[in-house]
Structures are given as C-alpha cells and as structure tokens.
Design a protein around this motif. Structure first.
Motif, PDB file in Angstrom:
ATOM      1  N   GLY A 224       0.821  -1.207   0.000  1.00  0.00           N
ATOM      2  CA  GLY A 224       0.000   0.000   0.000  1.00  0.00           C
ATOM      3  C   GLY A 224       0.850   1.250   0.000  1.00  0.00           C
ATOM      4  N   CYS A 225       1.984   1.185   0.681  1.00  0.00           N
ATOM      5  CA  CYS A 225       2.915   2.310   0.701  1.00  0.00           C
ATOM      6  C   CYS A 225       3.540   2.527  -0.669  1.00  0.00           C
ATOM      7  N   VAL A 226       3.898   1.432  -1.344  1.00  0.00           N
ATOM      8  CA  VAL A 226       4.558   1.525  -2.653  1.00  0.00           C
ATOM      9  C   VAL A 226       3.673   2.245  -3.664  1.00  0.00           C
ATOM     10  N   ILE A 227       2.351   2.054  -3.563  1.00  0.00           N
ATOM     11  CA  ILE A 227       1.449   2.701  -4.527  1.00  0.00           C
ATOM     12  C   ILE A 227       0.701   3.893  -3.942  1.00  0.00           C
ATOM     13  N   GLY A 228       0.644   3.972  -2.616  1.00  0.00           N
ATOM     14  CA  GLY A 228      -0.112   5.057  -2.003  1.00  0.00           C
ATOM     15  C   GLY A 228       0.708   6.277  -1.648  1.00  0.00           C
ATOM     16  N   LEU A 229       2.009   6.093  -1.391  1.00  0.00           N
ATOM     17  CA  LEU A 229       2.842   7.223  -0.972  1.00  0.00           C
ATOM     18  C   LEU A 229       3.403   8.055  -2.118  1.00  0.00           C
ATOM     19  N   PRO A 230       3.766   7.468  -3.282  1.00  0.00           N
ATOM     20  CA  PRO A 230       4.319   8.290  -4.359  1.00  0.00           C
ATOM     21  C   PRO A 230       3.483   9.515  -4.741  1.00  0.00           C
ATOM     22  N   SER A 237       1.782  18.956  -0.881  1.00  0.00           N
ATOM     23  CA  SER A 237       2.425  20.222  -0.500  1.00  0.00           C
ATOM     24  C   SER A 237       3.619  19.932   0.397  1.00  0.00           C
ATOM     25  N   PRO A 238       4.585  20.851   0.482  1.00  0.00           N
ATOM     26  CA  PRO A 238       5.748  20.640   1.358  1.00  0.00           C
ATOM     27  C   PRO A 238       5.342  20.359   2.799  1.00  0.00           C
ATOM     28  N   GLU A 239       4.296  21.037   3.273  1.00  0.00           N
ATOM     29  CA  GLU A 239       3.840  20.841   4.648  1.00  0.00           C
ATOM     30  C   GLU A 239       3.272  19.429   4.830  1.00  0.00           C
ATOM     31  N   LEU A 240       2.507  18.965   3.835  1.00  0.00           N
ATOM     32  CA  LEU A 240       1.922  17.629   3.908  1.00  0.00           C
ATOM     33  C   LEU A 240       3.018  16.568   3.871  1.00  0.00           C
ATOM     34  N   GLN A 241       3.973  16.753   2.990  1.00  0.00           N
ATOM     35  CA  GLN A 241       5.080  15.804   2.890  1.00  0.00           C
ATOM     36  C   GLN A 241       5.862  15.750   4.201  1.00  0.00           C
ATOM     37  N   ALA A 242       6.138  16.908   4.780  1.00  0.00           N
ATOM     38  CA  ALA A 242       6.928  16.968   6.007  1.00  0.00           C
ATOM     39  C   ALA A 242       6.243  16.235   7.151  1.00  0.00           C
ATOM     40  N   ARG A 243       4.918  16.218   7.130  1.00  0.00           N
ATOM     41  CA  ARG A 243       4.169  15.575   8.200  1.00  0.00           C
ATOM     42  C   ARG A 243       3.982  14.076   7.969  1.00  0.00           C
ATOM     43  N   VAL A 244       3.706  13.689   6.726  1.00  0.00           N
ATOM     44  CA  VAL A 244       3.284  12.319   6.442  1.00  0.00           C
ATOM     45  C   VAL A 244       4.449  11.405   6.066  1.00  0.00           C
ATOM     46  N   VAL A 245       5.335  11.871   5.196  1.00  0.00           N
ATOM     47  CA  VAL A 245       6.372  10.998   4.644  1.00  0.00           C
ATOM     48  C   VAL A 245       7.273  10.385   5.713  1.00  0.00           C
ATOM     49  N   GLY A 251       7.865   3.392   9.143  1.00  0.00           N
ATOM     50  CA  GLY A 251       7.047   2.241   9.520  1.00  0.00           C
ATOM     51  C   GLY A 251       6.146   2.490  10.706  1.00  0.00           C
ATOM     52  N   LYS A 252       6.025   3.747  11.138  1.00  0.00           N
ATOM     53  CA  LYS A 252       5.175   4.068  12.288  1.00  0.00           C
ATOM     54  C   LYS A 252       3.720   4.251  11.880  1.00  0.00           C
ATOM     55  N   LYS A 253       3.499   4.693  10.656  1.00  0.00           N
ATOM     56  CA  LYS A 253       2.151   4.852  10.115  1.00  0.00           C
ATOM     57  C   LYS A 253       2.095   4.146   8.763  1.00  0.00           C
ATOM     58  N   PHE A 254       0.866   3.824   8.327  1.00  0.00           N
ATOM     59  CA  PHE A 254       0.700   3.051   7.098  1.00  0.00           C
ATOM     60  C   PHE A 254      -0.268   3.764   6.150  1.00  0.00           C
ATOM     61  N   ILE A 255      -0.036   3.568   4.877  1.00  0.00           N
ATOM     62  CA  ILE A 255      -0.801   4.269   3.857  1.00  0.00           C
ATOM     63  C   ILE A 255      -1.219   3.269   2.784  1.00  0.00           C
ATOM     64  N   CYS A 256      -2.320   3.552   2.099  1.00  0.00           N
ATOM     65  CA  CYS A 256      -2.767   2.706   1.000  1.00  0.00           C
ATOM     66  C   CYS A 256      -3.327   3.572  -0.118  1.00  0.00           C
TER      67      CYS A 256
END
Length: 525
Positions: A224-230, A237-245, A251-256
């Motif tokens: 999910g990270c491989v396809i959800g994070l790119p 936005s830079p702010e969103l990236q700084a918080r989520v990436v 490995g503390k949070k997961f994305i799909c």
C-alpha cells in the motif's frame, strides 16, 4: 542447552536397527532414530516399515515424499543420533540461507557465474548491484522469510518487528524508487549511496522479497505504501510531505491507495466517490466506497480518487470519523489487509489535495507506470521460483521407474516455463534501463505502452506456468502442505497479478492505442 554428541556409525551397524521397537534410517549420511516417531508419522506407521526403509539408506524415498526443510525443523533434528562413517552430506537445498541457487534458470543470468550483464554492476564497482543483492537477500532470508511463512498461514498482518527492521535499513524508502526522498538516508547500511540508487536496485528489492513465496504477505508487506505514498511524494504540498512521509517511511504509520470501487476498477473515470467543498472552501466532504484496497484494514492514510466539480481529484484522507474499513476475503491470505472502505461525510482539509483539483488523472498516470513495473518485477521472479521447484521435483521424483524429467512431455513443459521467464526478465531489464535514463515525464510519454504490454505478458505467462507446474506436481500441486505447497499457493494466487494495476485486456489495448498515436502520417505498405 548443550547439543548431544552424534555417533559415527557404519551402514552395517544401522542395518541392525530394523524392527518396530528399534527403528533407524539414513537420510543423506545422517542417521535418525525414528522408533518413537513411528506412530506419529503423518503418513502412518506402516509406511516406515515398508521394504527398503528399516535400517537402510532412505534418502531417495525421503526426497520423493518430503521437502528438505522438514529435516531442518527442530523436532526432527532431535531425532538424529549419528552420521555415517566416511560419508559427507551431498544435498544442499538453498532453503533461504542467502545463497545463490545452482539449479539452472533458478536465478536471473546476471547472478550466475560465467554470465555477463550490460545493466548490473559487479562487486568491484562503487555502486555495485551485486553487493546490494547479497545484502538484501541475506536480510530477506533472515528476517522476512520466516515471518512471511507464519503470517501467510495465520492471516495476521506482517509483524511490526519486521517492518521496523526494514525501516532501519531504509527498505521502505528504497521501494519508492530513486529520488530526492532518499537524500541523507543510509541505504542498506551504506552498501549503496542515495545518489547511486537506481531502478535496478529497486528491482533487486522487489524480486528478493518475492522469493518468500507468500503472495498475500507480499502484498501486506507495505505494498500500500509503494502505490499510495508516491502521489504524496510527487504532488503533496511541502507541509503535507513533512508531516506524512517521515512517519510512513519509518514504519510508524501506514498508507494505502484507494481508487477502485465496486462500479469502477480499470475505468478510473467511472468512479462514484464524491468530494465537495464546504461553503468556506476550507474542507472537502467525501462520500463513497472503495473496494479491494490492499493494506486498507490497517492503513492510517488513504490516497483516495474522488469525483469533484472540476473532474477527477486525488486527496489524502487520514483515518478519521466517518471512515470505516472491513476485510474482504480473497483467494489469498488476510495478511494482505484487503479492505472495503466506506467514507461517510469524511471531512478533510483542502491542503490534503494531491496535485491540482481536477488533475487527478495526471497524479495517477505518473503512479501507474511504477506500480505496473513493480508487478512485472515480482511476476518474473515468482515464475522463476516455480521453475526452480519444477526442476528439482522432476529430477528427484520417479515415475515408471525413471525420473520425471526423462519424459519428453515433462521436458516440453519445462522448456516453455524457462522460455517465458527468461524472455520476461530480459524485456524487464531493457525497460528498466530506459527508466534509468528517462525523466519521469519521458517515462510517462514513452514507456506507458511498453510497461502495459510487459505486465500483460508477464501475468499471462505466469498463469501458463502455474498450470504447467500443477500438471508436473500432480496431486501435490493442489495440496496446501507438503512437497507442492508453493506450487498450490502460486496457482491459487497468480490471478491477482492479472487484475491488480489494470486488467490484462485493458493494458493490452492501452499499449496498442499508444502505439497508434505514434504512427507516422506517411506510413504506407
């Protein structure tokens, strides 16, 4: 606890232990006392008293019925009482011990001694792909493989301890491919520098992970990270990236990725999930459902495709009030975390929009190429594992008094398997080389059709290989334990690849349509 001392015995001494109350056998120069085990034998006690087994060398009989890994299990290791004088073990099964298999066509040619590659660099090179492969295989065999086998069976999510270990060596970050997100990271304990990391390094990771032979777990291991994070990396936005990436790559949070719906799979423009803005324009209100979402069960973030006033828009949605997930039972393990997602008036800040409003198709197109390419990497490696299984089995299994591979019809199936996997791997390496030398925009323009064709080819040949493998293994090929369990698992789960990332027929048509757009106007017969 100290290990017991093994006796050095002769075959004549072992032969004296040939009764129900005193039963020994030899397997590959090792002597086992199976007297008390006899009544626990899954095949029945009588099997062990057959002619040619009690007190004798049962190596050939054993390997016609059991995998080598059986002997590696602690409960069976304890049965060993000695070794045969003057003999050395002859069987080395390369059971996830970090070694390169010596079985023909069990490895891509660039890993085989005496072969050369224009793409992969050797150990003497500064950015050695070979040195990187050694480190990744060792890691996968030591940490991932045992967890994969256990979780595939119990259906639980991949262990957090393994996720954390992967984060320590930056495997999550490397699975996103080369890019600025690698800057400043120590990759695989320094085996490769961030600026040297390329798509061939990423291919190595994908293919080594696939060797675990656990399809559901493989998807559960942060696919999910491989396809959800790119989309966040490339369009957030830079702010969103700084918080989520950082929290996802650690490995503390997961994305799909949440695109497909009950009414729309490959037809992205058929999506019915809607996102409308609040009157003050500060929030999106999202309503709809998503289906077959890999890793959705435990995801903290959802990269969601929505229908908006301006068209198709992609929005990052955190797990929050109004968002619920429930598991979907599929042909493979629940370890994949496949989910049905409902969004009921979910409120999300407009700052979570990825890319421009109405520009979601560009966000997804840039992602699709990479997703499909990864699936080509895993499909070719999965086929190669099947080739190795079949090469071993047809050598050790006897029928009509001869090894299976003495039959022309069996050799014909092996030939077709080998041809398919070799052609797929070589096409994949060529496409990967193009990716290494093209910008992201060039890849989108030039490689979408190539990758679509390649994925179609890989997944179709994979299903042919699965069918042939079941025929070779016979009843064992449809049994979920024992000698053919990898074949059964592969045959049961291989259709996933033909559907995920775009159905075969849709991708084939995409490739042709892209080719037609490039047709020169003056071309004539």
């Amino acid at each position: 606890m100290a290990s017991k001392e093994l006796r050095v015995l002769t075959l004549e001494e072992v032969a004296q232990h040939n009764t129900e109350d005193n039963l020994w056998i030899v397997v590959d120069s090792k002597v086992y006392d199976i007297t008390r085990f006899r009544n626990m034998h899954p095949g029945g006690a009588s099997v062990l008293m057959d002619e040619g087994i009690p007190g004798q060398d049962a190596t050939e009989v054993f390997y016609s019925l059991h995998r080598h890994e059986v002997l590696e299990r602690p409960q069976y290791k304890r049965l060993q009482v000695g070794i045969i004088q003057g003999q050395e073990p002859k069987i080395h099964a390369t059971i996830h011990d970090g070694a390169i298999s010596k079985v023909p066509y069990a490895e891509p040619s660039w890993l085989v001694d005496g072969y050369y590659s224009p793409y992969f660099t050797e150990a003497s090179s500064g950015s050695s792909h070979r040195r990187f492969q050694v480190a990744v295989r060792k890691f996968m065999d030591e940490y991932v493989y045992p967890d994969a086998q256990a979780r595939e069976l119990d259906g639980k999510r991949p262990s957090q301890s393994v996720i954390d270990k992967m984060a320590e060596v930056e495997l999550h970050a490397m699975r996103m491919g080369p890019g600025k997100h690698l800057k400043g990271r120590t990759l695989m304990n320094g085996v490769v520098k961030p600026e040297e990391f390329d798509y061939f390094h990423e291919m190595i990771i994908s293919q080594e992970l696939t060797r675990c032979g656990a399809r559901g777990y493989g998807d559960g291991m942060n696919s999910g990270c491989v396809i959800g994070l790119p989309p966040v990396l490339n369009f957030g936005s830079p702010e969103l990236q700084a918080r989520v990436v950082p929290e996802v790559l650690s490995g503390k949070k997961f994305i799909c990725l949440a695109i497909s719906e009950a009414h729309a799979g490959s037809d992205v423009f058929g999506l019915q999930t809607t996102a409308t803005k609040t009157e003050d324009g500060k929030y999106w209100i999202i309503n709809g459902t998503k289906k077959w979402i890999t890793n959705g069960i435990w995801a903290d973030y959802f990269t969601v495709g929505c229908k908006t006033e301006d068209g198709f828009t992609v929005i990052l949605v955190p797990r929050s009030e109004g968002l619920e997930t429930k598991p979907i039972k599929t042909s493979y393990s629940p370890a994949a975390g496949t989910a049905y997602v409902t969004l009921d008036n979910v409120k999300v800040p407009v700052e979570n929009t990825l890319g421009e409003e109405g520009g979601g198709i560009f966000v997804m197109l840039s992602n699709f190429n990479h997703e499909r390419w990864v699936m080509c990497c895993t499909s070719t490696r999965g086929q190669r594992t099947v080739v190795e299984e079949c090469m071993k089995w047809t050598t050790q299994r006897k029928a009509f008094g001869k090894p299976l591979n003495s039959q022309a019809v069996v050799r014909s199936k092996l030939a077709a398997m080998i041809a398919r996997v070799e052609s797929g791997q070589n096409w994949l390496e060529n496409v990967t080389y193009q990716m290494c030398n093209m910008s992201y925009r060039e890849q989108s323009n030039r490689l979408a059709g190539q990758i679509a064709f390649l994925k179609m080819y890989c997944t179709r040949t994979a299903q042919d290989t699965a069918t042939d493998a079941v025929q070779i293994f016979g009843g064992r090929g449809i049994t979920q334990s024992g000698m053919g369990h990898f074949i059964e698992h592969y045959h049961r789960t291989v259709p996933f690849d033909a559907l995920l990332g775009g159905a075969e027929d849709v991708l084939a048509d995409l490739g042709v349509r892209q080719a037609m757009r490039s047709m020169p106007k003056d071309a004539r017969l």
